[in-house]
Every structure is written in structure tokens, then in C-alpha cells.
Design a protein around this motif. Structure first.
Motif, short mmCIF file in Angstrom:
data_model
loop_
_atom_site.label_atom_id
_atom_site.label_comp_id
_atom_site.label_asym_id
_atom_site.label_seq_id
_atom_site.Cartn_x
_atom_site.Cartn_y
_atom_site.Cartn_z
N ARG A 42 27.85 59.11 -30.44
CA ARG A 42 28.31 57.78 -30.96
C ARG A 42 28.50 57.03 -29.69
O ARG A 42 29.75 57.18 -29.36
CB ARG A 42 29.24 57.96 -32.07
CG ARG A 42 28.95 58.61 -33.28
CD ARG A 42 30.08 58.70 -34.36
NE ARG A 42 30.94 59.98 -33.61
CZ ARG A 42 30.73 61.29 -33.79
NH1 ARG A 42 29.58 61.70 -34.38
NH2 ARG A 42 31.54 62.09 -33.19
N PRO A 43 27.96 56.21 -29.07
CA PRO A 43 28.24 55.60 -27.62
C PRO A 43 29.14 54.51 -28.41
O PRO A 43 28.93 54.14 -29.48
CB PRO A 43 26.87 54.98 -27.29
CG PRO A 43 25.92 55.18 -28.54
CD PRO A 43 26.42 56.30 -29.15
N PHE A 44 30.16 54.04 -27.47
CA PHE A 44 31.04 52.99 -28.14
C PHE A 44 31.63 52.16 -26.52
O PHE A 44 31.77 52.71 -25.58
CB PHE A 44 32.11 53.41 -28.88
CG PHE A 44 33.27 54.16 -28.23
CD1 PHE A 44 33.08 55.55 -28.57
CD2 PHE A 44 34.19 53.56 -27.29
CE1 PHE A 44 34.08 56.35 -27.87
CE2 PHE A 44 34.98 54.74 -26.76
CZ PHE A 44 35.08 55.79 -27.04
N GLN A 45 32.10 51.00 -27.13
CA GLN A 45 32.81 50.14 -25.98
C GLN A 45 34.26 49.78 -26.52
O GLN A 45 34.27 49.58 -27.58
CB GLN A 45 31.90 49.02 -25.59
CG GLN A 45 32.81 48.18 -24.37
CD GLN A 45 31.65 47.08 -23.89
OE1 GLN A 45 31.42 46.21 -24.64
NE2 GLN A 45 31.18 47.09 -22.76
N LEU A 46 35.03 50.08 -25.63
CA LEU A 46 36.49 50.00 -25.93
C LEU A 46 37.31 49.11 -25.34
O LEU A 46 37.12 49.07 -23.94
CB LEU A 46 36.98 51.35 -25.92
CG LEU A 46 38.47 51.71 -26.54
CD1 LEU A 46 38.51 51.76 -27.84
CD2 LEU A 46 38.82 53.15 -26.08
N GLU A 50 42.61 48.67 -27.02
CA GLU A 50 42.77 49.57 -28.08
C GLU A 50 43.02 51.02 -27.63
O GLU A 50 43.51 52.02 -28.37
CB GLU A 50 41.14 49.60 -28.70
CG GLU A 50 40.80 48.60 -29.06
CD GLU A 50 39.27 48.50 -29.34
OE1 GLU A 50 38.76 48.75 -30.46
OE2 GLU A 50 38.42 47.99 -28.57
N LEU A 54 47.53 53.50 -28.02
CA LEU A 54 47.63 54.75 -28.36
C LEU A 54 48.81 55.74 -27.55
O LEU A 54 49.02 55.07 -26.46
CB LEU A 54 46.28 55.44 -28.16
CG LEU A 54 45.31 55.01 -28.84
CD1 LEU A 54 43.90 55.54 -28.13
CD2 LEU A 54 45.61 55.48 -30.34
N ARG A 103 35.69 62.24 -29.89
CA ARG A 103 35.21 61.32 -30.93
C ARG A 103 33.93 60.67 -30.80
O ARG A 103 33.03 60.47 -31.71
CB ARG A 103 36.10 59.87 -30.73
CG ARG A 103 37.54 60.30 -31.24
CD ARG A 103 37.67 60.20 -32.93
NE ARG A 103 38.49 60.83 -33.30
CZ ARG A 103 38.71 61.34 -34.66
NH1 ARG A 103 37.89 60.83 -35.60
NH2 ARG A 103 39.58 61.95 -34.97
N ALA B 337 42.26 56.16 -35.47
CA ALA B 337 41.10 57.06 -35.31
C ALA B 337 41.27 58.17 -34.16
O ALA B 337 41.03 58.99 -34.15
CB ALA B 337 39.95 56.20 -34.56
N LEU B 338 42.27 57.84 -33.31
CA LEU B 338 42.60 58.69 -32.05
C LEU B 338 44.01 59.02 -32.26
O LEU B 338 45.01 57.92 -32.28
CB LEU B 338 42.39 57.97 -30.79
CG LEU B 338 41.02 58.05 -30.18
CD1 LEU B 338 41.06 57.21 -29.02
CD2 LEU B 338 40.59 59.40 -30.17
N SER B 349 35.83 61.16 -38.42
CA SER B 349 35.11 60.12 -39.03
C SER B 349 34.18 59.36 -38.17
O SER B 349 33.71 60.03 -37.35
CB SER B 349 36.52 59.26 -39.07
OG SER B 349 36.97 58.96 -37.99
N PRO B 351 32.43 56.63 -35.46
CA PRO B 351 32.71 56.10 -34.03
C PRO B 351 33.89 55.35 -33.89
O PRO B 351 34.32 54.73 -34.85
CB PRO B 351 31.31 55.41 -33.69
CG PRO B 351 30.63 54.91 -34.89
CD PRO B 351 31.02 55.81 -35.75
N LEU B 352 34.45 55.08 -32.56
CA LEU B 352 35.62 54.60 -32.45
C LEU B 352 35.61 53.16 -32.50
O LEU B 352 36.55 52.57 -32.79
CB LEU B 352 36.10 55.06 -30.95
CG LEU B 352 37.59 55.01 -30.88
CD1 LEU B 352 38.18 56.36 -31.26
CD2 LEU B 352 37.72 55.05 -29.34
N ALA B 353 34.54 52.55 -32.06
CA ALA B 353 34.46 51.04 -32.21
C ALA B 353 32.82 50.64 -32.39
O ALA B 353 31.99 51.41 -32.24
CB ALA B 353 34.80 50.53 -30.75
#
Lengths: 353, 353
Positions: A42-46, A50, A54, A103, B337-338, B349, B351-353
């Protein structure tokens, strides 16, 4: 970092050494993104916000430039002639990289992770325009101590130290701790960028890239911060102090030589303990007679590796952890009235002032 | 010090709490002198430059205001209503006081040492114009950890924290660590200045000075810095984190209650260790169901003393080390999520974003 200023355990951010390949980018926390892609489920950009909302974990890590002590190679090696100050100890705060990778999911068959900094420019040797990029074996990337860090010494990570976001790889020479981190790529093939295969390799001779060995974990090392070289000490007793650190394994002991390396006395490890941080040490030499002292400190790690008197020469001058002489004159008279030490002696001379 | 900002072990000097009785004096390092007099063989006066050219030793000490948590007394006590932020952990550098006293010599029959700060003003209760002054029993003053400090967190001690010179008394509530220290007097009689006998005494009721008990060593204490009170946590697993410290003895353990103090689970001590510094701790609560959590942390020291649910009331509100509830809502959905923790769980769950 002037080592005489490193009298404590913490290195203040302001005094921490800086070594970059390119100009620090105009990095703004507001628009910062971290992309995680490649061999992930699940690639993502954060956005940075965000990540930083944490809860940070924190750890102490001593970071050393792999070119530290390069100036002591003979014949001279290529590169910035650092003496002993390209090392420091700070508290880094952030999230373990593996919490993020848990994740995204890592696809089977992946072997490496590539980290890209936002800084870029022409590579000195190849002439290519590139970002500063390095890769890590998957196992090192997944170590719980490998951090995505946005805090240093309890405050926001300063831009000159890689803020807003830096990779921290405790135990490895600091080229692995990529600054201004903006992209993470999970890979099935080894990464072969210029900072992976041209720089940061041990070369037995200039240009011998066919025999290159990558620079990875740090080598056990130490320095003396007291007395300062060139100073004058009173006869009798002298407490030598300094710092020592490992890379592959923590420091297990330190010895001090008063005679350039002929004889050695054990030092006492002191001060705070944390897994990836250096230790303070001290060694009290007794019955010193007037004349020149050539002090050396020699650290040993938990696997029995010791600092050598001469580190193996390599063309680009990495990984020099040899012992370094500190010359001090012992005077004939007790002209320095006060000296440090765990157990100050009773008064032997007149009043202080 | 906002405790949510205390995610690491070090408290940056800029965030360290400040509590003074008078305006900080216009203290200049250049003209600063320290006078040592009274029952000594060789009284002397020393310029700061003479002291600071000497090699500093360094130690970590957690300093807590004796009025910390005063706001939790019921009925309210006299004084500044601190909640939980009047505590911090820093590296202090300087010379053990006993190294100086070894030089001046202490005459037989001496029992106390009085420390005078340069700051002065009218004492609130007595109306006298006085300097801030405190005394220590000789044995405490001669402890190797009692420092004349001119460095904090690796840099010059800032004026707002008592620079150029401050006494540091690890293990005692911080009123003992006299700022802007300019005079040391060795005494045969107990010192009875207003900050010794009017303030910083436990009074069973207002004005009952005949039954006053001096405030001395710190009491075992802790706080939770994660999660922050009022926040929302996902169901399932939650890692509670914080800091804990002793005074009379080091911290030996911490327990966390998820239900306001009815049941307790052991926390894990983590991070750097140093004799007078606080410890980081964490405790992972499992199988949390939606609803309100009332978290409390309770530290225990090596002599078996534990934080009480209610500290003994005293008229001036000192030494409150009671446990403090932190209320957190556990939501129905895994909206966060994290989460931090030593062993991140596999993805559960999307993906993060």
C-alpha cells in the motif's frame, strides 16, 4: 565540533558537526511530504503534520562521520581532512521506520530500502545531477532503533541537521542517516547510486572500485577531552577524561597510555548509559614526574575489537579509528591549584587566590 | 514546562521551568566573584574565570520545584498553583563543591554551609530585605554530586537558570540549588534565614511554625506524557508513556492503572540511566474497550516508598507527589492508524493515507 567543548555527554545541536554533500534545501515543514513506494502493498504519501502528531519515541545515538580522523591517514587520503570533531551525541525523537513499514506492508522478495533526501546537485566524480540517496539492507531498516526523526535534543530537528525529517541509523556511520528525507523506496535489487558505490566505500587504492567494500557500521573509537593538547599539568596526579563509542557493538572498556602507547592503564566508564550513545570515561594517572606526557586513549567494544595504533589506509579515507596522541607538559611546580577527579585530595598547597 | 513537550529524556534549557523569588540580578560573568568564608582555614575570593578554566565534570540531575503539583491539594495551599510542569532533567557541568572546600579547609565543629544568591528583595512574609539564601548540612554539601555549576546541557548556564554560577544539589527539591551563587559561608550554627525557616517548611496548619519540618530531599514522583489528557485513542492496544524520578532514592519501578487506581499493571523502565536523573517508562495496555480510561502512573523508589493517591496536606503546599488522573476516551473505531510501542503490530487496517 571542538572536542574541548565536549566536556559533557550531550552535544548541543548548535555545536553538533555538519557534513552535507549539497546545499541544504529550502525545507519547509508545512509543505513537506514523505512518499513510501516501490515493493509495498500500500504505497502512500504522508504530510509531515500527520507524522509529527504521533507520539515520538526517543533514543540517544552518537553519530560519527565516516571521514572523521581522515587527517591522520598517511599518505593523505582524498576528502575533507577532519581531525576528531566529526562526531556528536544527541537525543533523537521520532517513529521507528518499521512502524510505518508495518502499515505499508513490504512485498516478499524485497531486500533493500532506498532513502532519498531533498538535497541535490552534481556528484563530484560522476558529474551526474542527483539527490543525496543511500540504501540500507532490509534487516537494518527494520531494526526498532532505525528512526524517522523530527526531533533533536528535545526540540524540532533544525534544518542544518536534516529537519524537518531525517533518517537516524544508530550504530552506522552517519552517511546512512539521510537528511531532509522525502522518499522511501522498497526494492528487490541493490541500489547503485553514486553515494552508495562511488563514495562511502573502502578502496585499497585510488579508483579500485572493483575491490570496493561498502562503509557500514561504525568502528570503536574514542577521544580525550581533558587535558587539552598543549596544556600544562601539575606534577603528581592527573585525571584524563574523554568519550568512547562503538558502532557494531557497545564500548566495553577504555585504556589510557601516558607514554604514547607503550604502557596502558584501565579507565573507568562513567555517566549515563544508553545503547547507541557514547560513554564518558576517566583515568587517574598517579606520581607523574615533570616532562612531556604523550597521552592516548584506546577503546574496546563488547566483541573485543580495539582501536588500532594505525587504521588500515584506504583511498577515500574512511573509518579511521586509530588512537591519537595528546601531548601535555607536566610542570615542576603545582601551579594548577585545583584539579577534577572523583576524590579530591586534601589541601597540599596554599589558598586558592 | 508543558509536560506534553517532554517526550524525550532531556529537557531543553529553553523549556526548563523557572521559579525565582526575586528578579534575576544583572549577573555578568566578567565581574562575578565567589567568596568562601566563615569557618574555613583559608577564606578566599575567586573570579569566575578562575573557576571555569577548570575542567568541568558533568552529571544529569532531575530538578523539581517543591511546589510542583501544589494545585492538587484540597483544600488549596498557599503559593503558586503549579500543576505538573515544575520539573525538568538537564546535564549540569561544573566542579564538585567539596573540591573547593578541600582547598579552603573546613574547621572542626562546622555543621552547615550557607549559600547566598546575588538576587535580593523583600521577603513576602517577614518584610525584610534579604538575598535568597539557603543552607545545607555539611554532609550533603560534601557529597561528590553537589556541584558548583556553570554549564547546562553542554552550554554556558543561562542567566534565567542561575548563570553564571549555580549550586546544584541532586536529589533535593530545587530550592536547595541556589541560583546566582556568590557567597559560601561555613557555619557552626544552623542558618535561620526566611527561606530556611518560613518558606520551604512543611506546616501542619497555617502559621504553625513551632511544628515546622524542613523540606529537604525530593519524594518519588512521576507523570504521564502520552497519551495527553483529553485525547482519543483507538480500541485494542495503547502504550502509555511517561517519566518517573526519586529523590531520597532512585526509581525502582512504575505501575500504571487504567481505571483510576483500582488495578495496576507494571511498566517497563527504558532509556538512559544516570544516578540522579529520571527514567522513561512505558506500559502497553491490551484489549481496551470503547469508553473512558482514567490513567494513573505510580512510581516506587529503591527504598520501597510509593506515590500516594493523596499527598499529606500542608499549609504551604510542598512535596505533593500524589498520582494524577489522565482521562482518555477509547473510541469505537481504529481511527488512529499508527501507534508507538516497542513492537508494532502487523497491519490491521487500510493504508495510512
Amino acid at each position: 565540533m571542538p572536542i574541548a567543548s565536549q566536556q559533557g555527554w550531550l552535544t548541543p545541536s548548535r555545536l553538533f558537526y555538519q557534513r552535507n554533500h549539497f546545499e541544504p534545501p529550502a525545507a519547509r515543514a508545512g509543505g513537506w511530504t514523505l512518499t513510501v513506494e516501490g515493493e509495498v502493498e500500500r504505497p502512500f504519501q504522508l504530510g509531515l503534520w500527520e507524522l509529527t502528531r504521533l507520539p515520538a519515541i526517543s533514543l540517544w545515538a552518537t553519530l560519527e562521520c565516516s571521514g572523521n580522523k581522515r587527517a591522520f591517514f598517511d599518505p593523505p587520503a582524498q576528502g575533507t581532512p577532519w581531525t576528531e570533531g566529526a562526531v556528536g551525541n544527541a537525543e533523537w525523537g521520532g517513529l521507528p521506520l518499521r512502524a510505518v513499514l508495518a502499515r505499508t506492508g513490504v512485498k516478499p522478495g524485497s531486500i533493500e530500502i532506498r532513502f532519498t533526501g531533498l538535497d541535490s546537485g552534481r556528484h563530484q566524480e560522476t558529474g551526474e545531477t542527483v539527490h543525496f540517496e543511500r540504501s540500507l539492507p532490509l534487516a537494518v531498516a527494520l531494526d526498532p532503533a532505525t528512526l524517522l526523526a523530527w526531533r533533536m535534543n528535545g526540540e524540532a530537528l533544525p534544518p542544518e541537521h536534516g529537519g524537518p525529517l531525517r533518517l537516524i541509523v544508530p550504530g552506522w556511520y552517519a552517511m546512512a542517516s539521510v537528511k531532509w528525507l522525502t522518499r522511501i523506496e522498497v526494492r528487490r535489487q541493490p541500489f547503485r547510486g553514486p553515494f552508495q558505490v562511488r563514495d562511502y566505500v573502502y578502496l585499497p587504492e585510488r579508483g579500485a572500485y572493483d575491490r570496493a567494500v561498502p562503509v557500514t557500521a561504525g568502528r570503536v573509537n574514542s577521544f580525550i577531552n581533558w587535558p587539552v593538547g598543549g596544556s600544562v599539568a601539575p606534577p603528581g596526579r592527573l585525571t584524563v577524561q574523554g568519550l568512547a563509542w562503538g558502532g557494531e557493538a557497545p564500548v566495553a572498556g577504555v585504556a589510557v597510555s601516558p607514554d604514547g602507547g607503550r604502557t596502558w592503564e584501565p579507565a573507568v566508564l562513567a555517566g549515563p548509559e544508553a545503547p547507541y550513545a557514547w560513554r564518558q570515561w576517566s583515568c587517574t594517572l598517579e606520581r607523574l614526574l615533570p616532562g612531556e606526557l604523550v597521552l592516548r586513549s584506546r577503546a574496546r567494544d563488547a566483541d573485543g575489537r580495539e582501536q588500532p595504533e594505525r587504521a588500515p589506509w584506504n583511498a577515500k579515507g574512511y573509518g579511521n579509528n586509530q588512537t591519537v596522541p595528546v601531548r601535555v607538559m607536566v610542570s615542576r611546580s603545582p601551579m594548577l591549584a585545583l584539579r577534577p577527579g572523583p576524590a579530591p585530595s586534601p589541601p597540599r598547597s596554599g589558598p586558592l587566590a
